[in-house]
Design a protein around this motif. Structure first.
Motif, PDB file in Angstrom:
ATOM      1  N   LEU A 149       0.825  -1.205   0.000  1.00 45.39           N
ATOM      2  CA  LEU A 149       0.000   0.000   0.000  1.00 45.39           C
ATOM      3  C   LEU A 149       0.861   1.258   0.000  1.00 45.39           C
ATOM      4  O   LEU A 149       0.590   2.224  -0.738  1.00 45.39           O
ATOM      5  N   ARG A 150       1.899   1.248   0.810  1.00 43.14           N
ATOM      6  CA  ARG A 150       2.784   2.412   0.890  1.00 43.14           C
ATOM      7  C   ARG A 150       3.570   2.591  -0.411  1.00 43.14           C
ATOM      8  O   ARG A 150       3.790   3.716  -0.868  1.00 43.14           O
ATOM      9  N   ASN A 151       3.974   1.498  -1.009  1.00 47.68           N
ATOM     10  CA  ASN A 151       4.702   1.579  -2.268  1.00 47.68           C
ATOM     11  C   ASN A 151       3.826   2.195  -3.350  1.00 47.68           C
ATOM     12  O   ASN A 151       4.283   3.014  -4.154  1.00 47.68           O
ATOM     13  N   ALA A 152       2.551   1.832  -3.374  1.00 50.04           N
ATOM     14  CA  ALA A 152       1.616   2.385  -4.353  1.00 50.04           C
ATOM     15  C   ALA A 152       1.422   3.890  -4.160  1.00 50.04           C
ATOM     16  O   ALA A 152       1.049   4.600  -5.100  1.00 50.04           O
ATOM     17  N   GLU A 153       1.703   4.379  -2.950  1.00 53.25           N
ATOM     18  CA  GLU A 153       1.568   5.812  -2.664  1.00 53.25           C
ATOM     19  C   GLU A 153       2.863   6.574  -2.908  1.00 53.25           C
ATOM     20  O   GLU A 153       2.933   7.776  -2.650  1.00 53.25           O
ATOM     21  N   GLY A 154       3.887   5.890  -3.397  1.00 54.89           N
ATOM     22  CA  GLY A 154       5.121   6.579  -3.761  1.00 54.89           C
ATOM     23  C   GLY A 154       6.223   6.542  -2.722  1.00 54.89           C
ATOM     24  O   GLY A 154       7.213   7.272  -2.851  1.00 54.89           O
ATOM     25  N   TYR A 155       6.094   5.688  -1.702  1.00 55.01           N
ATOM     26  CA  TYR A 155       7.102   5.646  -0.638  1.00 55.01           C
ATOM     27  C   TYR A 155       8.253   4.693  -0.943  1.00 55.01           C
ATOM     28  O   TYR A 155       9.173   4.574  -0.139  1.00 55.01           O
ATOM     29  N   GLU A 171      10.960   2.389   3.986  1.00 56.66           N
ATOM     30  CA  GLU A 171      10.478   3.347   3.004  1.00 56.66           C
ATOM     31  C   GLU A 171      11.675   4.162   2.504  1.00 56.66           C
ATOM     32  O   GLU A 171      12.271   4.926   3.257  1.00 56.66           O
ATOM     33  N   ASN A 172      12.026   3.970   1.229  1.00 54.85           N
ATOM     34  CA  ASN A 172      13.209   4.614   0.667  1.00 54.85           C
ATOM     35  C   ASN A 172      12.960   6.039   0.203  1.00 54.85           C
ATOM     36  O   ASN A 172      13.899   6.756  -0.129  1.00 54.85           O
ATOM     37  N   HIS A 173      11.706   6.446   0.164  1.00 54.37           N
ATOM     38  CA  HIS A 173      11.373   7.789  -0.304  1.00 54.37           C
ATOM     39  C   HIS A 173      10.176   8.303   0.480  1.00 54.37           C
ATOM     40  O   HIS A 173       9.336   7.524   0.940  1.00 54.37           O
ATOM     41  N   CYS A 174      10.107   9.637   0.648  1.00 57.75           N
ATOM     42  CA  CYS A 174       8.949  10.253   1.309  1.00 57.75           C
ATOM     43  C   CYS A 174       8.362  11.304   0.371  1.00 57.75           C
ATOM     44  O   CYS A 174       8.933  12.387   0.219  1.00 57.75           O
ATOM     45  N   PRO A 175       7.243  11.003  -0.288  1.00 55.69           N
ATOM     46  CA  PRO A 175       6.647  11.943  -1.233  1.00 55.69           C
ATOM     47  C   PRO A 175       5.991  13.156  -0.566  1.00 55.69           C
ATOM     48  O   PRO A 175       5.563  14.076  -1.252  1.00 55.69           O
ATOM     49  N   ALA A 179       6.013  18.572   3.595  1.00 47.79           N
ATOM     50  CA  ALA A 179       4.918  18.736   4.556  1.00 47.79           C
ATOM     51  C   ALA A 179       5.302  18.158   5.911  1.00 47.79           C
ATOM     52  O   ALA A 179       5.035  18.755   6.957  1.00 47.79           O
ATOM     53  N   ALA A 180       5.954  16.987   5.900  1.00 47.83           N
ATOM     54  CA  ALA A 180       6.351  16.348   7.158  1.00 47.83           C
ATOM     55  C   ALA A 180       7.421  17.143   7.880  1.00 47.83           C
ATOM     56  O   ALA A 180       7.465  17.170   9.110  1.00 47.83           O
ATOM     57  N   THR A 181       8.288  17.803   7.124  1.00 48.98           N
ATOM     58  CA  THR A 181       9.317  18.640   7.740  1.00 48.98           C
ATOM     59  C   THR A 181       8.691  19.870   8.372  1.00 48.98           C
ATOM     60  O   THR A 181       9.078  20.291   9.473  1.00 48.98           O
ATOM     61  N   PHE A 182       7.712  20.449   7.690  1.00 50.01           N
ATOM     62  CA  PHE A 182       7.014  21.621   8.223  1.00 50.01           C
ATOM     63  C   PHE A 182       6.220  21.262   9.475  1.00 50.01           C
ATOM     64  O   PHE A 182       6.200  22.020  10.454  1.00 50.01           O
ATOM     65  N   CYS A 183       5.574  20.100   9.445  1.00 45.89           N
ATOM     66  CA  CYS A 183       4.752  19.670  10.584  1.00 45.89           C
ATOM     67  C   CYS A 183       4.930  18.173  10.789  1.00 45.89           C
ATOM     68  O   CYS A 183       4.382  17.366  10.028  1.00 45.89           O
ATOM     69  N   GLN A 184       5.702  17.801  11.808  1.00 46.34           N
ATOM     70  CA  GLN A 184       5.993  16.391  12.024  1.00 46.34           C
ATOM     71  C   GLN A 184       4.807  15.629  12.597  1.00 46.34           C
ATOM     72  O   GLN A 184       4.897  14.437  12.858  1.00 46.34           O
ATOM     73  N   HIS A 209      14.862   7.887   9.997  1.00 47.80           N
ATOM     74  CA  HIS A 209      13.843   8.888   9.694  1.00 47.80           C
ATOM     75  C   HIS A 209      14.390   9.868   8.658  1.00 47.80           C
ATOM     76  O   HIS A 209      15.378  10.563   8.916  1.00 47.80           O
ATOM     77  N   ILE A 210      13.767   9.921   7.491  1.00 47.82           N
ATOM     78  CA  ILE A 210      14.221  10.813   6.421  1.00 47.82           C
ATOM     79  C   ILE A 210      14.199  12.267   6.874  1.00 47.82           C
ATOM     80  O   ILE A 210      15.134  13.029   6.605  1.00 47.82           O
TER      81      ILE A 210
END
Length: 226
Positions: A149-155, A171-175, A179-184, A209-210
């Protein structure tokens, strides 16, 4: 799921389809971290020298950097990894617009409104994942489905096992990195969703944690000790 199949899914699901040798090298470094030119060549089905020449060109463009690691006797081995510029080749979907919207919500409506949005996203995501996990019996099957499921979302996600058999969600990528950096709160909500859909008797610990500078996000998943 093997890493080679995962790379194929990652290319399709993120809409980014590397065709040239240099693009495939960037994908390999994204998915596997630092590699030697010989290791890159093996993954691309070419020689280490051919891979090294491509890596040198990518280094000239500022997309990769090298590091030397001691390996016993002899000369240190040269490993290649993505630079910050290289990491930027993997898009954070609508990053600038997303952050601007979040900043406006926080500034105009207040932090409470932003938290309500995160909670609503958390609830929607949890409901979707729970529906998709119907029929997944044991914990390993649920982690595998979650990775899909996460892979299908681009992670660029995969379910793996550590050397001692411990389950990992990687998760090798965070799409949504901007947004996560602005608000964890987004990261906190995602971890809460993982725990909810994997089971309340399951421990979900994030060890990489990316957003905090890690190459990837890694979650260690275990049956909680009672």
């Amino acid at each position: 799921m093997s890493s080679d199949i995962l790379e194929k899914y990652a290319m399709e699901d993120t809409g980014w389809s590397p065709r040239s040798a240099s693009e495939r090298i960037l994908m390999a470094l994204k998915m596997h971290g630092a590699l030697t030119s010989a290791q890159v060549g093996a993954r691309l089905g070419t020689t280490g020298e051919a891979a090294r020449q491509q890596l040198l060109k990518l280094a000239e463009e500022g997309l990769v950097a090298d590091e030397r690691r001691a390996s016993g006797r002899g000369r240190p081995a040269v490993f290649w990894h993505l630079s910050e510029k290289g990491q930027a080749r993997f898009p954070d979907t609508h990053a600038a617009l997303t952050v601007e919207i979040l900043r406006s919500i926080s500034g105009v409506l207040g932090e409470e409104a932003l938290e309500r949005i995160i909670e609503a996203r958390e609830a929607t995501t949890q409901a979707l994942y729970e529906a998709e996990m119907t029929g997944c019996g044991d914990l390993a099957a649920r982690v595998e489905k979650l990775a899909e499921l996460r892979n299908a979302e681009g992670y660029m996600a995969s379910a793996e096992r550590d050397a001692d058999g411990t389950l990992l969600l990687v998760e090798n990528h965070c799409p949504i990195c901007a947004a996560a950096t602005f608000c964890q709160g987004f990261c906190r909500a995602e971890q809460a969703v993982f725990k909810a859909v994997l089971g309340e008797d399951v421990s979900v610990e994030r060890v990489e944690h990316i957003v905090e500078g890690g190459r990837r996000c890694t979650y260690v998943i275990r049956d909680a000790v009672t």
